[in-house]
Design a protein around this motif. Structure first.
Motif, PDB file in Angstrom:
ATOM      1  N   GLU A 323       0.823  -1.212   0.000  1.00 49.97           N
ATOM      2  CA  GLU A 323       0.000   0.000   0.000  1.00 49.97           C
ATOM      3  C   GLU A 323       0.854   1.257   0.000  1.00 49.97           C
ATOM      4  OE1 GLU A 323      -3.890   1.883   2.263  1.00 49.97           O
ATOM      5  OE2 GLU A 323      -2.945   0.084   3.062  1.00 49.97           O
ATOM      6  N   GLU A 324       1.834   1.333   0.892  1.00 50.47           N
ATOM      7  CA  GLU A 324       2.632   2.558   1.031  1.00 50.47           C
ATOM      8  C   GLU A 324       3.443   2.865  -0.223  1.00 50.47           C
ATOM      9  OE1 GLU A 324       2.673   4.817   3.526  1.00 50.47           O
ATOM     10  OE2 GLU A 324       0.958   3.699   4.312  1.00 50.47           O
ATOM     11  N   GLU A 325       3.973   1.846  -0.864  1.00 52.61           N
ATOM     12  CA  GLU A 325       4.802   2.050  -2.057  1.00 52.61           C
ATOM     13  C   GLU A 325       3.995   1.981  -3.356  1.00 52.61           C
ATOM     14  OE1 GLU A 325       8.334  -0.354  -2.028  1.00 52.61           O
ATOM     15  OE2 GLU A 325       8.816   0.153   0.060  1.00 52.61           O
ATOM     16  N   LYS A 326       2.673   1.845  -3.215  1.00 52.97           N
ATOM     17  CA  LYS A 326       1.767   1.823  -4.380  1.00 52.97           C
ATOM     18  C   LYS A 326       2.213   0.795  -5.429  1.00 52.97           C
ATOM     19  CE  LYS A 326       0.313   6.618  -3.692  1.00 52.97           C
ATOM     20  NZ  LYS A 326      -0.865   6.179  -2.917  1.00 52.97           N
ATOM     21  N   LEU A 327       2.531  -0.401  -4.929  1.00 53.95           N
ATOM     22  CA  LEU A 327       3.071  -1.422  -5.825  1.00 53.95           C
ATOM     23  C   LEU A 327       1.994  -2.046  -6.711  1.00 53.95           C
ATOM     24  CD1 LEU A 327       5.723  -3.206  -3.569  1.00 53.95           C
ATOM     25  CD2 LEU A 327       5.989  -1.283  -5.152  1.00 53.95           C
ATOM     26  N   VAL A 328       0.748  -2.034  -6.258  1.00 55.21           N
ATOM     27  CA  VAL A 328      -0.322  -2.570  -7.103  1.00 55.21           C
ATOM     28  C   VAL A 328      -0.486  -1.684  -8.338  1.00 55.21           C
ATOM     29  CG1 VAL A 328      -2.736  -3.273  -7.183  1.00 55.21           C
ATOM     30  CG2 VAL A 328      -1.438  -3.510  -5.043  1.00 55.21           C
ATOM     31  N   GLU A 329      -0.463  -0.379  -8.116  1.00 51.95           N
ATOM     32  CA  GLU A 329      -0.557   0.555  -9.231  1.00 51.95           C
ATOM     33  C   GLU A 329       0.653   0.433 -10.153  1.00 51.95           C
ATOM     34  OE1 GLU A 329      -2.744   2.340  -5.675  1.00 51.95           O
ATOM     35  OE2 GLU A 329      -0.924   1.174  -6.046  1.00 51.95           O
ATOM     36  N   ASN A 330       1.826   0.217  -9.556  1.00 54.03           N
ATOM     37  CA  ASN A 330       3.031   0.045 -10.373  1.00 54.03           C
ATOM     38  C   ASN A 330       2.948  -1.227 -11.212  1.00 54.03           C
ATOM     39  OD1 ASN A 330       5.881   0.903 -10.990  1.00 54.03           O
ATOM     40  ND2 ASN A 330       6.294  -1.143 -10.195  1.00 54.03           N
ATOM     41  N   ALA A 331       2.382  -2.297 -10.639  1.00 55.74           N
ATOM     42  CA  ALA A 331       2.222  -3.542 -11.395  1.00 55.74           C
ATOM     43  C   ALA A 331       1.353  -3.311 -12.623  1.00 55.74           C
ATOM     44  CB  ALA A 331       1.625  -4.626 -10.510  1.00 55.74           C
ATOM     45  N   ALA A 332       0.300  -2.509 -12.474  1.00 58.92           N
ATOM     46  CA  ALA A 332      -0.572  -2.224 -13.617  1.00 58.92           C
ATOM     47  C   ALA A 332       0.183  -1.444 -14.691  1.00 58.92           C
ATOM     48  CB  ALA A 332      -1.798  -1.447 -13.148  1.00 58.92           C
ATOM     49  N   ARG A 333       0.947  -0.427 -14.273  1.00 61.13           N
ATOM     50  CA  ARG A 333       1.685   0.399 -15.243  1.00 61.13           C
ATOM     51  C   ARG A 333       2.764  -0.402 -15.955  1.00 61.13           C
ATOM     52  NH1 ARG A 333       1.610   4.046 -10.967  1.00 61.13           N
ATOM     53  NH2 ARG A 333       3.795   3.567 -10.517  1.00 61.13           N
ATOM     54  N   MET A 334       3.562  -1.141 -15.184  1.00 62.89           N
ATOM     55  CA  MET A 334       4.645  -1.899 -15.797  1.00 62.89           C
ATOM     56  C   MET A 334       4.115  -3.058 -16.635  1.00 62.89           C
ATOM     57  SD  MET A 334       7.371  -0.270 -15.154  1.00 62.89           S
ATOM     58  CE  MET A 334       6.354   1.214 -15.224  1.00 62.89           C
ATOM     59  N   GLY A 335       2.948  -3.597 -16.242  1.00 58.95           N
ATOM     60  CA  GLY A 335       2.323  -4.631 -17.056  1.00 58.95           C
ATOM     61  C   GLY A 335       1.918  -4.094 -18.415  1.00 58.95           C
ATOM     62  N   GLU A 336       1.383  -2.881 -18.431  1.00 62.79           N
ATOM     63  CA  GLU A 336       1.031  -2.255 -19.714  1.00 62.79           C
ATOM     64  C   GLU A 336       2.274  -2.046 -20.572  1.00 62.79           C
ATOM     65  OE1 GLU A 336      -1.033   1.341 -18.840  1.00 62.79           O
ATOM     66  OE2 GLU A 336      -2.800   0.330 -17.993  1.00 62.79           O
ATOM     67  N   ARG A 337       3.359  -1.623 -19.948  1.00 67.55           N
ATOM     68  CA  ARG A 337       4.611  -1.397 -20.696  1.00 67.55           C
ATOM     69  C   ARG A 337       5.136  -2.719 -21.266  1.00 67.55           C
ATOM     70  NH1 ARG A 337       8.243   3.087 -19.885  1.00 67.55           N
ATOM     71  NH2 ARG A 337      10.262   2.732 -20.882  1.00 67.55           N
ATOM     72  N   LEU A 338       5.069  -3.774 -20.438  1.00 67.64           N
ATOM     73  CA  LEU A 338       5.508  -5.085 -20.913  1.00 67.64           C
ATOM     74  C   LEU A 338       4.643  -5.580 -22.064  1.00 67.64           C
ATOM     75  CD1 LEU A 338       6.437  -7.152 -17.725  1.00 67.64           C
ATOM     76  CD2 LEU A 338       7.755  -7.093 -19.849  1.00 67.64           C
ATOM     77  N   GLU A 339       3.343  -5.435 -21.918  1.00 67.31           N
ATOM     78  CA  GLU A 339       2.445  -5.921 -22.966  1.00 67.31           C
ATOM     79  C   GLU A 339       2.669  -5.175 -24.275  1.00 67.31           C
ATOM     80  OE1 GLU A 339      -2.171  -7.318 -23.350  1.00 67.31           O
ATOM     81  OE2 GLU A 339      -1.747  -5.562 -22.114  1.00 67.31           O
ATOM     82  N   GLU A 340       2.801  -3.860 -24.203  1.00 72.10           N
ATOM     83  CA  GLU A 340       3.056  -3.076 -25.415  1.00 72.10           C
ATOM     84  C   GLU A 340       4.359  -3.504 -26.079  1.00 72.10           C
ATOM     85  OE1 GLU A 340       3.025   0.965 -24.155  1.00 72.10           O
ATOM     86  OE2 GLU A 340       0.862   0.995 -23.712  1.00 72.10           O
ATOM     87  N   PRO A 420       9.015  -9.071  -9.691  1.00 68.91           N
ATOM     88  CA  PRO A 420       8.528  -8.412  -8.481  1.00 68.91           C
ATOM     89  C   PRO A 420       7.790  -7.130  -8.834  1.00 68.91           C
ATOM     90  CG  PRO A 420      10.911  -8.206  -8.683  1.00 68.91           C
ATOM     91  CD  PRO A 420      10.478  -9.155  -9.738  1.00 68.91           C
ATOM     92  N   LEU A 421       6.852  -6.742  -8.000  1.00 69.78           N
ATOM     93  CA  LEU A 421       6.017  -5.585  -8.314  1.00 69.78           C
ATOM     94  C   LEU A 421       6.763  -4.267  -8.190  1.00 69.78           C
ATOM     95  CD1 LEU A 421       2.634  -6.600  -6.624  1.00 69.78           C
ATOM     96  CD2 LEU A 421       3.744  -7.502  -8.677  1.00 69.78           C
ATOM     97  N   ILE A 422       8.018  -4.325  -7.783  1.00 69.85           N
ATOM     98  CA  ILE A 422       8.833  -3.114  -7.637  1.00 69.85           C
ATOM     99  C   ILE A 422       9.558  -2.749  -8.925  1.00 69.85           C
ATOM    100  CG2 ILE A 422       9.217  -3.498  -5.172  1.00 69.85           C
ATOM    101  CD1 ILE A 422      12.033  -4.553  -5.943  1.00 69.85           C
ATOM    102  N   VAL A 423       9.474  -3.561  -9.967  1.00 73.98           N
ATOM    103  CA  VAL A 423      10.267  -3.292 -11.181  1.00 73.98           C
ATOM    104  C   VAL A 423       9.829  -1.984 -11.830  1.00 73.98           C
ATOM    105  CG1 VAL A 423      10.835  -5.696 -11.671  1.00 73.98           C
ATOM    106  CG2 VAL A 423       8.751  -4.688 -12.639  1.00 73.98           C
ATOM    107  N   GLY A 424      10.780  -1.360 -12.511  1.00 72.83           N
ATOM    108  CA  GLY A 424      10.518  -0.120 -13.211  1.00 72.83           C
ATOM    109  C   GLY A 424      10.831  -0.246 -14.686  1.00 72.83           C
ATOM    110  N   PRO A 425      10.816   0.863 -15.410  1.00 73.44           N
ATOM    111  CA  PRO A 425      11.103   0.840 -16.856  1.00 73.44           C
ATOM    112  C   PRO A 425      12.456   0.213 -17.192  1.00 73.44           C
ATOM    113  CG  PRO A 425      10.155   2.955 -16.220  1.00 73.44           C
ATOM    114  CD  PRO A 425      10.404   2.215 -14.946  1.00 73.44           C
ATOM    115  N   LYS A 426      13.458   0.430 -16.345  1.00 70.08           N
ATOM    116  CA  LYS A 426      14.786  -0.139 -16.610  1.00 70.08           C
ATOM    117  C   LYS A 426      14.718  -1.654 -16.743  1.00 70.08           C
ATOM    118  CE  LYS A 426      19.120  -1.082 -14.171  1.00 70.08           C
ATOM    119  NZ  LYS A 426      19.840  -0.926 -12.879  1.00 70.08           N
TER     120      LYS A 426
END
Length: 470
Positions: A323-340, A420-426
């Protein structure tokens, strides 16, 4: 000599595989050696593992989904140290400990926040398979019915009850007979489901909202219609969220993607924070009390380690970090990037048949290519071993790019990633470019990558004769 664990580990580091060869699963060791996964990792942080030479490995395997918040996160580390420092009583059994109550409260509040306030009662256990075992019992007690339905290609665990629900014959061989009353229907087949439910003896339909073996999920309203059929025939809906729950699919719980209202939900994996095994069953109070329906049945279903302080502290820490690190929201964003990115790769590589993504639950399925040269290579490899091709991709991602992934299912041309749900664009972009590189190498036939397949088969036949997909 006093017990010195750090000293023992320093002096014996590197004996990992010889010890497992001698005392544990030597067949698994052989497979790890064949596919190049026999690394000696000495530390881990976040999305990365490190070997003795300090080489960095990107972990897109994630302990099969355990490391949602990354490896060695400081928040659960501190929680564990704090619990140990307080010298709390633990597992008294005939008491009601505070930490287990706090974790149950936190879980109920989280489900309520996601629109599932009806799931107001919690049973704590140790693992996903144990949670599924409990769900079977809760469903039978809650309905008075004997039968349980699940879906083909499903995976619910490997203890006997959960294995009986697992709709994948690969895991069944050698372990029959299974729990009576367990049957499967095909994902999407509402007519078959209704035929079973009309018999009036089905306690529950158990589903993975996203199937772990292959990342399969309906593209239509099958789950919604299945839930309506269950309601009509008095059957409970159980959502196995052991792998999908706690943010993996870009929502806190995968059943939210279809607006479902399950009667029972199972959790584990990420709830451990990657430290102490922790599982949970959430259900309606009316179902819960049909299990514990008399004073003399207050422990008729129980788990010795299920409410232990360290597991509960890790569960609370995992929920807080998500919750504090908003990892669920990050999973959604990075999932979209991966899918694209994967869909772009599909345009470039004819061997990619389908891309399936829900949040950071990712599968790439391969299919027979059109071009003559690649078609010959494809047929040659599949003639050697039907499960070999995706293992070539997984092995090359490791050998050339130090990325851990997995073959998604036995004898299916699918690779799977659970970052992991902490991954970023890199991390996402590195994975995409690495997969692009491996697939580009496949165009060189004959060539080293295809030769590797022949070497795999020779090694397998000279050693333990086990499938190469792990």
């Amino acid at each position: 000599m006093p017990f010195d664990l750090p000293g023992i580990l320093r002096s014996r580091m590197g004996e990992n595989y010889s010890l497992h060869q001698k005392y544990l699963n030597r067949t698994l060791v052989r497979v790890q050696q064949i596919i190049g996964f026999d690394k000696v990792y000495v530390r881990a942080k976040g999305a990365y593992l490190y070997d003795r030479e300090d080489n960095e490995y990107l972990d897109f395997l994630g302990g099969f989904g355990v490391f949602a918040i990354g490896r060695n996160h400081p928040v659960p580390q501190k929680a564990i140290r704090d619990v140990l420092a307080m010298d709390l009583p633990n597992m008294v059994q005939m008491d009601s400990a505070l930490l287990s109550g706090l974790l149950a409260e936190a879980l109920v509040k989280r489900f309520a926040a996601q629109g599932a306030s009806h799931l107001d009662s919690v049973f704590l256990c140790n693992s996903g398979t144990e949670a599924v075992e409990g769900a079977i019992k809760f469903a039978r007690a809650g309905t008075g019915r004997p039968r349980i339905l699940s879906l083909e290609n499903s995976f619910h665990g490997l203890s006997m009850g959960s294995l009986s629900l697992t709709g994948n014959p690969f895991f069944h061989d050698g372990f029959a007979p299974f729990l009576p009353g367990c049957s499967t229907v095909r994902l999407g087949d509402l007519a078959a489901l209704e035929r079973e439910l009309q018999k009036g003896d089905v306690a529950a339909l158990v589903i993975e909202p996203v199937q772990g073996k292959g990342v399969q999920f309906p593209r239509d309203d099958f789950f919604v219609q299945a839930q309506a059929l269950c309601r009509r025939h008095g059957t409970l809906l159980v959502c196995d969220e052991v792998q999908t729950g706690l943010g993996r699919t870009g929502k806190w719980f995968a059943f939210e993607h279809w607006g479902l209202e399950p009667d029972i939900v199972t959790l584990a994996k990420a709830l451990s924070a990657g430290y102490v095994p922790c599982g949970a069953i959430l259900t309606r109070r009316s179902i819960y009390q049909k299990v514990f329906n008399r004073l003399d049945r207050c422990v008729v279903h129980s788990s010795t380690f299920g409410r232990n302080n360290l597991a509960c502290a890790c569960g609370l820490a995992a929920l807080s970090v998500l919750e504090e690190e908003k990892l669920v929201e990050n999973a959604a964003r990075m999932g979209e990037r991966l899918e694209e990115g994967l869909l772009e790769l599909q345009k470039q590589h004819e061997i990619i048949k389908e891309v399936r993504v829900k949040g950071l639950m990712v599968a790439v399925e391969f299919g027979e290519p059109r071009s003559l040269r690649l078609k010959m290579a494809w047929k040659t490899v599949h003639a050697l071993d039907p499960g070999l091709f995706p293992q070539l991709v997984v092995s090359q991602l490791m050998a050339k790019h130090r990325i851990l992934t997995q073959v998604a299912a036995n004898n299916a041309d699918v690779i799977k990633a659970l970052p992991p749900l902490i991954v970023g664009p890199k991390e996402v972009d590195y994975f995409l470019s690495s997969l692009d590189s491996v697939l580009a190498d496949l165009r060189k036939f004959p060539g080293p990558l295809w030769d590797l397949g022949t070497n795999f088969v020779k090694a397998m036949r000279n050693g333990a004769e086990q499938p190469l997909s792990v």
